[in-house]
Enzyme design. Structure first.
Site, PDB file in Angstrom:
ATOM      1  N   ILE A 174       0.828  -1.211   0.000  1.00 18.83           N
ATOM      2  CA  ILE A 174       0.000   0.000   0.000  1.00 18.83           C
ATOM      3  C   ILE A 174       0.863   1.263   0.000  1.00 18.83           C
ATOM      4  O   ILE A 174       0.601   2.209  -0.750  1.00 18.83           O
ATOM      5  CB  ILE A 174      -0.964  -0.015   1.214  1.00 18.83           C
ATOM      6  CG1 ILE A 174      -1.928  -1.208   1.102  1.00 18.83           C
ATOM      7  CG2 ILE A 174      -1.725   1.297   1.322  1.00 18.83           C
ATOM      8  CD1 ILE A 174      -2.728  -1.503   2.359  1.00 18.83           C
ATOM      9  N   ASP A 230      11.478   2.575   5.911  1.00 16.67           N
ATOM     10  CA  ASP A 230      11.060   1.188   6.094  1.00 16.67           C
ATOM     11  C   ASP A 230      12.301   0.407   6.512  1.00 16.67           C
ATOM     12  O   ASP A 230      13.352   0.569   5.883  1.00 16.67           O
ATOM     13  CB  ASP A 230      10.487   0.628   4.767  1.00 16.67           C
ATOM     14  CG  ASP A 230       9.739  -0.683   4.954  1.00 16.67           C
ATOM     15  OD1 ASP A 230      10.320  -1.609   5.559  1.00 16.67           O
ATOM     16  OD2 ASP A 230       8.578  -0.784   4.504  1.00 16.67           O
ATOM     17  N   PRO A 278       2.468  -2.168   9.575  1.00 15.32           N
ATOM     18  CA  PRO A 278       1.593  -2.971  10.436  1.00 15.32           C
ATOM     19  C   PRO A 278       1.682  -2.533  11.898  1.00 15.32           C
ATOM     20  O   PRO A 278       2.673  -1.926  12.308  1.00 15.32           O
ATOM     21  CB  PRO A 278       2.144  -4.392  10.275  1.00 15.32           C
ATOM     22  CG  PRO A 278       3.554  -4.225   9.825  1.00 15.32           C
ATOM     23  CD  PRO A 278       3.633  -2.926   9.090  1.00 15.32           C
ATOM     24  N   THR A 304      -4.203   5.344   7.494  1.00 16.63           N
ATOM     25  CA  THR A 304      -5.183   4.361   7.010  1.00 16.63           C
ATOM     26  C   THR A 304      -4.727   2.952   7.383  1.00 16.63           C
ATOM     27  O   THR A 304      -5.207   1.978   6.812  1.00 16.63           O
ATOM     28  CB  THR A 304      -5.368   4.453   5.476  1.00 16.63           C
ATOM     29  OG1 THR A 304      -4.097   4.281   4.848  1.00 16.63           O
ATOM     30  CG2 THR A 304      -5.973   5.777   5.054  1.00 16.63           C
ATOM     31  N   SER A 305      -3.784   2.851   8.347  1.00 20.24           N
ATOM     32  CA  SER A 305      -3.243   1.516   8.663  1.00 20.24           C
ATOM     33  C   SER A 305      -3.916   0.890   9.882  1.00 20.24           C
ATOM     34  O   SER A 305      -4.781   0.024   9.728  1.00 20.24           O
ATOM     35  CB  SER A 305      -1.727   1.577   8.833  1.00 20.24           C
ATOM     36  OG  SER A 305      -1.135   1.632   7.559  1.00 20.24           O
ATOM     37  N   ARG A 306      -3.506   1.288  11.065  1.00 19.36           N
ATOM     38  CA  ARG A 306      -4.129   0.782  12.283  1.00 19.36           C
ATOM     39  C   ARG A 306      -4.166   1.906  13.314  1.00 19.36           C
ATOM     40  O   ARG A 306      -3.202   2.647  13.462  1.00 19.36           O
ATOM     41  CB  ARG A 306      -3.373  -0.421  12.856  1.00 19.36           C
ATOM     42  CG  ARG A 306      -3.626  -1.739  12.105  1.00 19.36           C
ATOM     43  CD  ARG A 306      -5.063  -2.244  12.265  1.00 19.36           C
ATOM     44  NE  ARG A 306      -5.321  -3.479  11.546  1.00 19.36           N
ATOM     45  CZ  ARG A 306      -5.795  -3.581  10.307  1.00 19.36           C
ATOM     46  NH1 ARG A 306      -6.066  -2.480   9.617  1.00 19.36           N
ATOM     47  NH2 ARG A 306      -6.013  -4.754   9.753  1.00 19.36           N
ATOM     48  N   ASP A 351      -8.561   6.865   8.826  1.00 22.09           N
ATOM     49  CA  ASP A 351      -9.547   5.835   8.474  1.00 22.09           C
ATOM     50  C   ASP A 351      -9.618   4.794   9.582  1.00 22.09           C
ATOM     51  O   ASP A 351     -10.435   3.872   9.517  1.00 22.09           O
ATOM     52  CB  ASP A 351      -9.148   5.160   7.151  1.00 22.09           C
ATOM     53  CG  ASP A 351     -10.207   4.177   6.669  1.00 22.09           C
ATOM     54  OD1 ASP A 351     -11.395   4.575   6.597  1.00 22.09           O
ATOM     55  OD2 ASP A 351      -9.883   3.004   6.404  1.00 22.09           O
ATOM     56  N   GLU A 366     -11.379   2.011  17.950  1.00 23.17           N
ATOM     57  CA  GLU A 366     -12.497   1.904  16.991  1.00 23.17           C
ATOM     58  C   GLU A 366     -13.401   0.694  17.242  1.00 23.17           C
ATOM     59  O   GLU A 366     -14.563   0.680  16.833  1.00 23.17           O
ATOM     60  CB  GLU A 366     -11.971   1.857  15.556  1.00 23.17           C
ATOM     61  CG  GLU A 366     -11.210   0.585  15.206  1.00 23.17           C
ATOM     62  CD  GLU A 366     -10.677   0.596  13.769  1.00 23.17           C
ATOM     63  OE1 GLU A 366      -9.977   1.541  13.403  1.00 23.17           O
ATOM     64  OE2 GLU A 366     -10.993  -0.351  13.024  1.00 23.17           O
ATOM     65  N   HIS A 417     -12.979   3.127   8.864  1.00 25.84           N
ATOM     66  CA  HIS A 417     -12.243   1.946   8.384  1.00 25.84           C
ATOM     67  C   HIS A 417     -12.857   1.428   7.065  1.00 25.84           C
ATOM     68  O   HIS A 417     -13.237   0.262   6.965  1.00 25.84           O
ATOM     69  CB  HIS A 417     -12.245   0.834   9.452  1.00 25.84           C
ATOM     70  CG  HIS A 417     -11.053  -0.073   9.340  1.00 25.84           C
ATOM     71  ND1 HIS A 417     -10.337  -0.496  10.436  1.00 25.84           N
ATOM     72  CD2 HIS A 417     -10.447  -0.640   8.268  1.00 25.84           C
ATOM     73  CE1 HIS A 417      -9.355  -1.286  10.046  1.00 25.84           C
ATOM     74  NE2 HIS A 417      -9.399  -1.389   8.728  1.00 25.84           N
TER      75      HIS A 417
HETATM   76  P1  NAI Z   1       2.786  -4.880   3.750  1.00 29.08           P
HETATM   77  O1  NAI Z   1       3.094  -6.014   4.684  1.00 29.08           O
HETATM   78  O2  NAI Z   1       2.843  -5.092   2.277  1.00 29.08           O
HETATM   79  O3  NAI Z   1       3.779  -3.656   4.091  1.00 29.08           O
HETATM   80  C1  NAI Z   1       4.054  -3.204   5.379  1.00 29.08           C
HETATM   81  C2  NAI Z   1       5.430  -2.537   5.343  1.00 29.08           C
HETATM   82  O4  NAI Z   1       5.665  -1.956   6.625  1.00 29.08           O
HETATM   83  C3  NAI Z   1       6.573  -3.521   5.066  1.00 29.08           C
HETATM   84  O5  NAI Z   1       7.360  -3.073   3.992  1.00 29.08           O
HETATM   85  C4  NAI Z   1       7.348  -3.515   6.375  1.00 29.08           C
HETATM   86  O6  NAI Z   1       8.743  -3.719   6.198  1.00 29.08           O
HETATM   87  C5  NAI Z   1       7.041  -2.126   6.896  1.00 29.08           C
HETATM   88  N1  NAI Z   1       7.322  -1.942   8.301  1.00 29.08           N
HETATM   89  C6  NAI Z   1       7.289  -2.832   9.309  1.00 29.08           C
HETATM   90  N2  NAI Z   1       7.667  -2.258  10.462  1.00 29.08           N
HETATM   91  C7  NAI Z   1       7.949  -0.965  10.177  1.00 29.08           C
HETATM   92  C8  NAI Z   1       8.399   0.131  10.937  1.00 29.08           C
HETATM   93  N3  NAI Z   1       8.659   0.026  12.244  1.00 29.08           N
HETATM   94  N4  NAI Z   1       8.573   1.317  10.316  1.00 29.08           N
HETATM   95  C9  NAI Z   1       8.348   1.446   8.989  1.00 29.08           C
HETATM   96  N5  NAI Z   1       7.916   0.438   8.211  1.00 29.08           N
HETATM   97  C10 NAI Z   1       7.722  -0.756   8.806  1.00 29.08           C
HETATM   98  O7  NAI Z   1       1.383  -4.322   4.203  1.00 29.08           O
HETATM   99  P2  NAI Z   1       0.323  -3.503   3.326  1.00 29.08           P
HETATM  100  O8  NAI Z   1      -0.521  -4.460   2.557  1.00 29.08           O
HETATM  101  O9  NAI Z   1       1.005  -2.410   2.609  1.00 29.08           O
HETATM  102  O10 NAI Z   1      -0.592  -2.899   4.485  1.00 29.08           O
HETATM  103  C11 NAI Z   1      -0.130  -1.869   5.364  1.00 29.08           C
HETATM  104  C12 NAI Z   1      -1.110  -1.738   6.514  1.00 29.08           C
HETATM  105  O11 NAI Z   1      -2.347  -1.226   6.017  1.00 29.08           O
HETATM  106  C13 NAI Z   1      -1.493  -3.118   7.106  1.00 29.08           C
HETATM  107  O12 NAI Z   1      -0.612  -3.424   8.150  1.00 29.08           O
HETATM  108  C14 NAI Z   1      -2.884  -2.908   7.600  1.00 29.08           C
HETATM  109  O13 NAI Z   1      -2.843  -2.670   8.991  1.00 29.08           O
HETATM  110  C15 NAI Z   1      -3.385  -1.659   6.885  1.00 29.08           C
HETATM  111  N6  NAI Z   1      -4.591  -1.906   6.085  1.00 29.08           N
HETATM  112  C16 NAI Z   1      -5.675  -1.078   6.294  1.00 29.08           C
HETATM  113  C17 NAI Z   1      -6.833  -1.258   5.555  1.00 29.08           C
HETATM  114  C18 NAI Z   1      -8.014  -0.346   5.721  1.00 29.08           C
HETATM  115  O14 NAI Z   1      -9.114  -0.668   5.236  1.00 29.08           O
HETATM  116  N7  NAI Z   1      -7.876   0.809   6.354  1.00 29.08           N
HETATM  117  C19 NAI Z   1      -6.959  -2.364   4.601  1.00 29.08           C
HETATM  118  C20 NAI Z   1      -5.747  -3.137   4.414  1.00 29.08           C
HETATM  119  C21 NAI Z   1      -4.609  -2.918   5.161  1.00 29.08           C
END
Ligand code: NAI
Length: 332
Positions: A155, A174, A207, A233-235, A259, A264, A296
């Site tokens: 994302i 990252d 995450p 928009t993550s957590r 988001d 929540e 969300h």
């Molecule tokens: P992904 O696993 O592809 O990427 C996460 C990235 O974060 C990885 O490159 C990882 O190395 C990096 N990371 C880990 N620890 C870190 C730190 N301390 N500092 C900086 N970067 C760090 O995950 P993706 O698919 O990109 O999703 C990201 C987040 O989006 C998910 O964890 C999820 O919580 C959230 N999400 C939210 C949604 C929503 O509807 N609002 C829907 C889908 C995901």
């Protein structure tokens, strides 16, 4: 095979009913969330299908296992709400949908940013009241500004590319950088401190873990540029809400688009319009004109819902026929 779904809405029923037909699954859709008071409602299911605010701690997993459940299918990407060590010990298998549509979330991130920046939500309300005044609606050009992307997974990378399209300079942080991608897209990896100091916009795409809990706190907010726009928009628990409110009150933060929200669970996805909010911090956030919150919904596109239903139903079908799960989806 019988599958009980928790925390479902009409769109879950629609997309899963369509996707499950080819896998011979018997689906039961429940509207309430899963926690230690509702595990009994899984009844005689062999699998449960859960979402982001279902509670899957050791107690709940133990109760599910005792009820003969053998699989937990998460219909989301994040898995911070499940105790994976407990699931493994109990012999429960767990799957998720790692990448249903990173575009859905990245596009919502930019939609939130631009709605807040250009005050589209306020303009829309005014115009509907036949108030065509522009006072108070001044925004800024994204072009030429600096965005800081924390987390360059699926994302974060797409968000960075969209923002590059606006002509922004993009800084990224990252611990596992995508060096070739960054070089190809003109993105610069920097330290977290530099990103915080230089970002006009800071967007979170990492995450939630024990290490990243409250990554945005009093100290990191103080390091950010005065007037910074923060997008999450993550957590929710990546941000310390108390510190964020203080930074909004002091006018240090220029805008906040969320988001997700720290508390929540039990609020988002539900209609509270008739009874009001019990959460004082959420209520306070909603009083700021420069705060924009969605519930969300970043994942909520037709493409994402269809893909979530396709992958989850295929995995449940594979479970029924003792075939391996789809690549990259198994957590335990
Ligand atoms: P992904 O696993 O592809 O990427 C996460 C990235 O974060 C990885 O490159 C990882 O190395 C990096 N990371 C880990 N620890 C870190 C730190 N301390 N500092 C900086 N970067 C760090 O995950 P993706 O698919 O990109 O999703 C990201 C987040 O989006 C998910 O964890 C999820 O919580 C959230 N999400 C939210 C949604 C929503 O509807 N609002 C829907 C889908 C995901």
């Amino acid at each position: 095979m019988r599958v009980t779904f928790f925390d479902t809405k009409s769109y879950d029923r629609e997309f899963f009913s369509a996707a499950a037909t080819t896998h011979g699954l018997e689906l039961r859709f429940l509207e309430h969330r899963l926690d230690d008071s509702t595990t009994a409602t899984a009844h005689d299911a062999e699998a449960v299908c859960c979402f982001v605010n279902d509670r899957l701690d050791r107690t709940v997993l133990t109760q599910l296992r005792a009820a003969k459940v053998r699989h937990v299918a998460l219909r989301c990407a994040g898995f911070n709400n499940i105790d994976l060590a407990a699931a493994k010990e109990l012999g429960l298998t767990v799957t998720r949908v790692p990448a249903y549509s990173p575009h859905a979330v990245a596009e919502h991130t930019v939609a939130l940013l631009q709605t807040l920046n250009r005050k589209i939500h306020r303009a829309h309300n005014r115009v509907r009241e036949h108030n065509f005044s522009l006072a108070g609606l001044v925004g800024f050009d994204l072009h030429g500004k600096t965005a800081g992307i924390i987390g360059t997974g699926r994302i974060g990378r797409i968000t960075a590319e969209i923002l590059r399209g606006f002509g922004m300079q993009v800084l990224a942080y990252d611990p596992f950088p995508s060096v070739e991608w960054a070089a190809a897209k003109g993105v610069a990896y920097v330290t977290l401190e530099r990103l915080q100091a230089e970002g006009d916009v800071v967007s979170l795409h990492l995450p939630l873990t024990r290490e990243t809990h409250h990554l945005v706190n009093e100290a990191s907010l103080a390091r950010m540029k005065p007037g910074v726009f923060l997008v999450n928009t993550s957590r929710g628990k990546l941000v310390d809400t108390t510190a964020l409110i203080a930074a909004l009150k002091s006018r240090h933060v220029g805008g906040v688009a969320l988001d997700v929200y720290e508390e929540e669970e039990g609020v988002f996805f539900e209609d509270h319009s008739g009874r009001g909010l019990d959460d004082d911090e959420l209520a306070r956030l909603l009083t700021f004109p420069n705060v924009l919150i969605t519930s969300h919904q970043a994942f909520l596109t037709r493409e994402a819902l269809a893909e979530i239903a396709r992958v989850t139903s295929a995995n449940l079908g594979h479970l029924a026929h003792r075939r391996p799960f789809l690549d990259g989806t198994q957590l335990a």
